[in-house]
Design a protein around this motif. Structure first.
Motif, PDB file in Angstrom:
ATOM      1  N   THR A 173       0.884   9.608  -5.098  1.00 43.93           N
ATOM      2  CA  THR A 173       0.851  10.920  -4.507  1.00 43.93           C
ATOM      3  C   THR A 173       1.228  12.102  -5.470  1.00 43.93           C
ATOM      4  O   THR A 173       2.073  11.885  -6.289  1.00 43.93           O
ATOM      5  CB  THR A 173       1.731  11.251  -3.474  1.00 43.93           C
ATOM      6  N   ARG A 176       0.847  -1.258  -0.011  1.00 44.63           N
ATOM      7  CA  ARG A 176       0.130   0.092   0.044  1.00 44.63           C
ATOM      8  C   ARG A 176       0.998   0.998   0.054  1.00 44.63           C
ATOM      9  O   ARG A 176       0.587   2.125  -0.733  1.00 44.63           O
ATOM     10  CB  ARG A 176      -1.011   0.049   1.288  1.00 44.63           C
ATOM     11  N   LEU A 177       1.880   1.254   0.802  1.00 47.64           N
ATOM     12  CA  LEU A 177       2.719   2.197   0.773  1.00 47.64           C
ATOM     13  C   LEU A 177       3.433   2.769  -0.607  1.00 47.64           C
ATOM     14  O   LEU A 177       3.657   3.509  -1.112  1.00 47.64           O
ATOM     15  CB  LEU A 177       3.967   2.063   1.839  1.00 47.64           C
ATOM     16  N   SER A 178       3.678   1.345  -1.245  1.00 49.27           N
ATOM     17  CA  SER A 178       4.218   1.563  -2.630  1.00 49.27           C
ATOM     18  C   SER A 178       3.490   2.338  -3.485  1.00 49.27           C
ATOM     19  O   SER A 178       3.693   3.109  -4.146  1.00 49.27           O
ATOM     20  CB  SER A 178       4.721   0.174  -2.991  1.00 49.27           C
ATOM     21  N   GLU A 179       2.046   2.087  -3.304  1.00 51.22           N
ATOM     22  CA  GLU A 179       1.229   2.486  -4.399  1.00 51.22           C
ATOM     23  C   GLU A 179       0.825   3.918  -3.922  1.00 51.22           C
ATOM     24  O   GLU A 179       0.853   4.866  -4.920  1.00 51.22           O
ATOM     25  CB  GLU A 179      -0.229   1.637  -3.990  1.00 51.22           C
ATOM     26  N   LEU A 180       0.832   3.937  -2.726  1.00 51.59           N
ATOM     27  CA  LEU A 180       0.588   5.599  -2.375  1.00 51.59           C
ATOM     28  C   LEU A 180       1.496   6.460  -2.826  1.00 51.59           C
ATOM     29  O   LEU A 180       1.226   7.505  -3.158  1.00 51.59           O
ATOM     30  CB  LEU A 180       0.434   5.570  -0.577  1.00 51.59           C
ATOM     31  N   LEU A 181       2.759   6.069  -2.724  1.00 55.30           N
ATOM     32  CA  LEU A 181       4.101   7.002  -2.935  1.00 55.30           C
ATOM     33  C   LEU A 181       3.974   7.107  -4.376  1.00 55.30           C
ATOM     34  O   LEU A 181       4.603   8.095  -4.724  1.00 55.30           O
ATOM     35  CB  LEU A 181       5.374   6.368  -2.270  1.00 55.30           C
ATOM     36  N   ALA A 182       3.418   6.198  -5.104  1.00 56.83           N
ATOM     37  CA  ALA A 182       3.615   6.182  -6.630  1.00 56.83           C
ATOM     38  C   ALA A 182       2.402   7.341  -6.988  1.00 56.83           C
ATOM     39  O   ALA A 182       2.431   8.014  -8.011  1.00 56.83           O
ATOM     40  CB  ALA A 182       3.349   4.927  -7.166  1.00 56.83           C
TER      41      ALA A 182
END
Lengths: 93, 174
Positions: free
Chosen positions: A79, A71-77
């Motif tokens: 943003t 999820r962090l990976s997706e979110l950082l992508a």
């Protein structure tokens, strides 16, 4: 080496771990497990059960870390640049 | 600015929660969430500068990197080589990076020799062996040490999950 060990554990005398020590550790583990933590002291939970639940709990936590990483990976992508800049400023503090 | 505030609020609420429920009889040297968060945020920022996060096809690869960063940060926050599991974890991570790390040798002795004699607890051999596979470095620990390390590892892991959840919540669009 065994001499040093027995000196550090004067109660046991030998290098063998006493039953009590293991039981203490199992109770400590039990207190860390959400499922078993709230069970009363009178309800005796077997050592095998505690160890089993410990394994399951660790596995669950590992799985959560996996999910959160994704999820962090997706979110950082995803943003947008403004928020990314904000985060970057936060990270560099 | 709002994101920072959210983050700070969450951290402080987390801290009071764990203060209330913390068990003082077990090793109290569980790292502060802030320490882990700083390590983790720093490696995240390194990741973002190394490869920009906007190419969509590398999400999985990035997730793996993030995961690794999380575990390494946790091990570092736990005091690096002061714990057997964190030492094992850092050693493994460094091996993947083809780096050689040398830790002070003192603590090693305790683990290796005894393990071969007493590999499993008589009462629950299967569960103990499963535990050995789950806790980093668990394969060579004697039973009592394994349990101690497990207790500490669980505490750190759940702390790690909480902080990561905070980050995800903070980053999620409102």
């Amino acid at each position: 080496m065994s001499g040093r060990r027995s000196r550090s554990r004067q109660s046991s005398g030998t290098s063998r771990i006493s039953e009590d020590q293991i039981n203490d550790l199992i109770i400590k583990l039990q207190q860390l497990l959400p499922e078993l933590r709230d069970s009363r002291r009178s309800d005796k939970v077997s050592a095998a059960r505690v160890l089993q639940d410990t394994c399951n709990y660790i596995r669950n936590l590992h799985r959560e870390v996996d999910d959160l990483s994704e999820r962090l990976s997706e979110l950082l992508a995803n943003t947008d640049t403004a928020q990314a800049a904000l985060i970057r400023s936060l990270l560099t503090q | 600015m709002s994101f920072i505030k959210v983050l700070i609020l969450k951290f402080s609420s987390l801290r009071t929660q764990t203060m209330a429920s913390s068990d003082k009889t077990i090793n109290t040297d569980v790292p502060e969430k802030d320490v882990f968060a700083i390590h983790f945020l720093q490696s995240l920022s390194n990741l973002t500068t190394q490869n920009p996060f906007n190419s969509p096809d590398t999400t999985n690869y990035r997730a793996r990197k993030i995961k690794k960063a999380a575990y390494v940060s946790m091990a570092k926050a736990a005091g690096g080589s002061s714990r057997l599991w964190s030492r094992a974890l850092l050693g493994r991570a460094a091996k993947e990076n083809n780096k050689i790390v040398r830790f002070a040798r003192r603590k090693r002795k305790v683990t290796w020799k005894i393990s071969s004699k007493r590999r499993s607890d008589q009462r629950a051999p299967e569960a103990t062996d499963r535990l050995r596979n789950l806790v980093p470095g668990g394969g060579t620990m004697e039973t009592s040490k394994l349990m101690e390390e497990t207790a500490h590892y669980i505490k750190c892991l759940s702390m790690q999950v909480k902080v990561m959840q905070c980050l995800v919540d903070g980053l999620s669009p409102k």
